[in-house]
Design an enzyme around this catalytic site. Sequence first.
Site, short mmCIF file in Angstrom:
data_model
loop_
_atom_site.label_atom_id
_atom_site.label_comp_id
_atom_site.label_asym_id
_atom_site.label_seq_id
_atom_site.Cartn_x
_atom_site.Cartn_y
_atom_site.Cartn_z
N TYR A 73 0.84 -1.21 0.00
CA TYR A 73 0.00 0.00 0.00
C TYR A 73 0.87 1.25 0.00
O TYR A 73 0.57 2.23 -0.66
CB TYR A 73 -0.92 0.01 1.22
CG TYR A 73 -1.91 1.15 1.17
CD1 TYR A 73 -3.12 1.01 0.50
CD2 TYR A 73 -1.62 2.38 1.76
CE1 TYR A 73 -4.02 2.06 0.41
CE2 TYR A 73 -2.50 3.45 1.67
CZ TYR A 73 -3.70 3.28 1.00
OH TYR A 73 -4.58 4.33 0.90
N ARG A 90 -14.23 15.10 -33.46
CA ARG A 90 -13.56 16.19 -32.73
C ARG A 90 -14.03 17.49 -33.37
O ARG A 90 -13.33 18.15 -34.12
CB ARG A 90 -12.03 16.08 -32.82
CG ARG A 90 -11.43 14.90 -32.08
CD ARG A 90 -11.19 15.10 -30.58
NE ARG A 90 -12.30 14.91 -29.68
CZ ARG A 90 -12.15 14.53 -28.41
NH1 ARG A 90 -10.96 14.26 -27.92
NH2 ARG A 90 -13.18 14.42 -27.62
N PHE A 131 -8.17 21.43 -24.46
CA PHE A 131 -8.45 20.00 -24.52
C PHE A 131 -9.64 19.76 -23.59
O PHE A 131 -9.77 20.41 -22.56
CB PHE A 131 -7.25 19.12 -24.15
CG PHE A 131 -7.61 17.68 -24.32
CD1 PHE A 131 -7.78 17.16 -25.59
CD2 PHE A 131 -7.90 16.87 -23.23
CE1 PHE A 131 -8.21 15.85 -25.77
CE2 PHE A 131 -8.33 15.56 -23.40
CZ PHE A 131 -8.48 15.05 -24.68
N THR A 132 -10.47 18.79 -23.95
CA THR A 132 -11.75 18.59 -23.28
C THR A 132 -11.62 18.47 -21.75
O THR A 132 -12.21 19.26 -21.01
CB THR A 132 -12.44 17.34 -23.84
OG1 THR A 132 -11.52 16.24 -23.79
CG2 THR A 132 -12.89 17.55 -25.28
N LYS A 135 -0.44 7.88 -23.33
CA LYS A 135 -0.03 8.21 -24.72
C LYS A 135 1.47 7.93 -24.86
O LYS A 135 1.86 6.79 -25.00
CB LYS A 135 -0.37 9.68 -25.01
CG LYS A 135 -1.86 9.94 -25.26
CD LYS A 135 -2.68 9.96 -24.02
CE LYS A 135 -4.03 10.58 -24.21
NZ LYS A 135 -4.85 10.50 -22.99
N ASP A 140 1.27 20.51 -20.63
CA ASP A 140 0.56 19.24 -20.79
C ASP A 140 1.52 18.38 -21.61
O ASP A 140 1.62 18.54 -22.83
CB ASP A 140 -0.78 19.43 -21.50
CG ASP A 140 -1.54 18.11 -21.64
OD1 ASP A 140 -0.88 17.05 -21.58
OD2 ASP A 140 -2.77 18.14 -21.82
N PHE A 183 -19.70 14.52 -25.51
CA PHE A 183 -19.33 13.68 -26.64
C PHE A 183 -19.17 12.22 -26.26
O PHE A 183 -19.36 11.34 -27.08
CB PHE A 183 -18.03 14.20 -27.28
CG PHE A 183 -16.89 14.31 -26.31
CD1 PHE A 183 -16.73 15.45 -25.54
CD2 PHE A 183 -15.99 13.27 -26.15
CE1 PHE A 183 -15.69 15.54 -24.62
CE2 PHE A 183 -14.94 13.36 -25.25
CZ PHE A 183 -14.80 14.50 -24.47
N1 F0G Z 1 -4.32 16.10 -22.26
C1 F0G Z 1 -4.35 15.71 -23.54
C2 F0G Z 1 -3.66 16.52 -24.57
C3 F0G Z 1 -5.04 14.54 -23.89
O1 F0G Z 1 -5.06 14.17 -25.16
C4 F0G Z 1 -5.70 13.81 -22.88
C5 F0G Z 1 -6.46 12.61 -23.22
C6 F0G Z 1 -5.64 14.26 -21.57
C7 F0G Z 1 -4.94 15.40 -21.29
C8 F0G Z 1 -6.33 13.54 -20.45
O2 F0G Z 1 -5.66 12.38 -20.14
O3 F0G Z 1 -7.29 10.56 -20.71
O4 F0G Z 1 -5.29 10.14 -19.26
O5 F0G Z 1 -7.19 11.45 -18.40
N2 F0G Z 1 -6.79 12.32 -24.37
C9 F0G Z 1 -7.50 11.14 -24.82
C10 F0G Z 1 -7.70 11.23 -26.30
C11 F0G Z 1 -8.75 10.87 -24.07
O6 F0G Z 1 -8.39 10.33 -26.83
O7 F0G Z 1 -7.19 12.13 -26.94
P1 F0G Z 1 -6.41 11.07 -19.60
#
Ligand code: F0G
Length: 475
Positions: A73, A383, A125-126, A259, A216, A449
């Site tokens: 843990y 997108r 970014f979303t 990624k 990021d 989305f």
């Molecule tokens: N920042 C970027 C540029 C991303 O592309 C993503 C995730 C995140 C932050 C968030 O990271 O998913 O590990 O919580 N992108 C995915 C995509 C979901 O399909 O582009 P996460």
Amino acid sequence: MKKRSWAEPWKIKMVEPLRMTSRQTRERALAEAGYNTFLLRSEDVYIDLLTDSGTSAMSDRQWAALMLGDEAYAGSRNYYDLEQAMRDVYGYSEFIPTHQGRGAEYLLSQLMIEPGQFVPGNMYFTTTRYHQELAGGRFVDVIVDEAHDPSSTFPFKGNVCLNKLQGLIDEHGAGKIAYLSLETNVNMAGGQPCSMKNIKATCDLCHQHGIPVFLDATRCVENAWFIKDREPGWADRAIAEIVREICACTDGCTMSGKKDSLVNIGGFLAVNETKLAEEARNLLVCHEGLHTYGGMAGRDMAAMAIGIRESIEEDHIRSRVGQVRYLGQRLQHAGVPIVQPIGGHGIYLDAAAFLDHLPREEFPAQALAAALYLDSGLRTMERGAVSAGRDAEGNNIFPRLELVRLTIPRRVYTQAHMDVTAESVMEVWDRRREVVGLRMTHEPVRLRFFQAMFSPTVGGTVLPAESSPESAVEC
Ligand code: F0G
């Protein structure tokens, strides 16, 4: 010089069979999924280009490391290995593990943003913007104009526009700016890089005004590749050095390890300031887990420590970006409208140009993603306006970019899969006038989305079956 063929710098040790589906099966699956590719079952998908997130193939070294997971843990050995890998590759001093990128975004936004403050960034970014807004911040897009033009061939469309940034500082004062959110290889712009020159100038400008810069770093290694490939003076530098230099300009980063870092789950927040790190660890234990695992199992951390080191190997990154380029060039030769220049993690179809007979209110990118699935079982992602959501007044946002993303997982598919993909896109391109628009029938309040549902505006499908069923692709 004779042209020599290129091949992936790995060989396949284990296979995962793919299921071939018929047009009839796909028709049913798509209707059940409300014409949203996020809601399809993966077993109904042939080639899955929904995302490059968490979909990479791990190496034999990573799989072997899973068996060495220390599932204590507290104080797992794998935590210390991962911390060391982050320090060696990214160079920040303080490491806070999280289950994935958005866990780190939550921590950073909560700790750095006071309600009413602005958070400038090079395109939204979303999840990043969601967390900034949740903390009371207001995102302001300061990316260069070229990023919003799919046909501009500017080599560094991820760059921050220094005039826009200076304008924001002049208008509101540096005190109203929480931090600058700097994304490398900007996802929503098509995987477009920032130049080192721009990164340095942006960080200098912010730091002159006492504004911190948080990277990021999700696709920072891919960005480093473009700097090496395109920016004068960097061709002879190692990817590892370029990554370190990018990070050295900034005050910390959020990272989705799913990624660049070649793992299926994991992320982190990294900073240089001890006090901020201490506050982050304190918040972490409430939301993610103890500060020595942050939502990851010991084995996840073991795999990520190795993945981080593999991500900066030159052969790997060259072939990763090269495979994306291969697919993009096939589509370009066929005249398919895609975002230029070809980005680092995927090909973005310009759905507004592709389906120029559909009004934006009928979500052309969503319709195109659905049509591609029907044609061949290829899964892609919208997108565009559906991803952009609604503004503060509740109106649909129609961003200039209305795109469909074909995102290439790392080390998963071969060049033959890229050929099948290109041929499916070209088939729908030939039949583009037959594609029908969509209307939204179910709209979730947050990040709509992911779970929204749609139905075709006319008839029962987005792309009619071909008149002779024998000629339909059986895949
Ligand atoms: N920042 C970027 C540029 C991303 O592309 C993503 C995730 C995140 C932050 C968030 O990271 O998913 O590990 O919580 N992108 C995915 C995509 C979901 O399909 O582009 P996460």
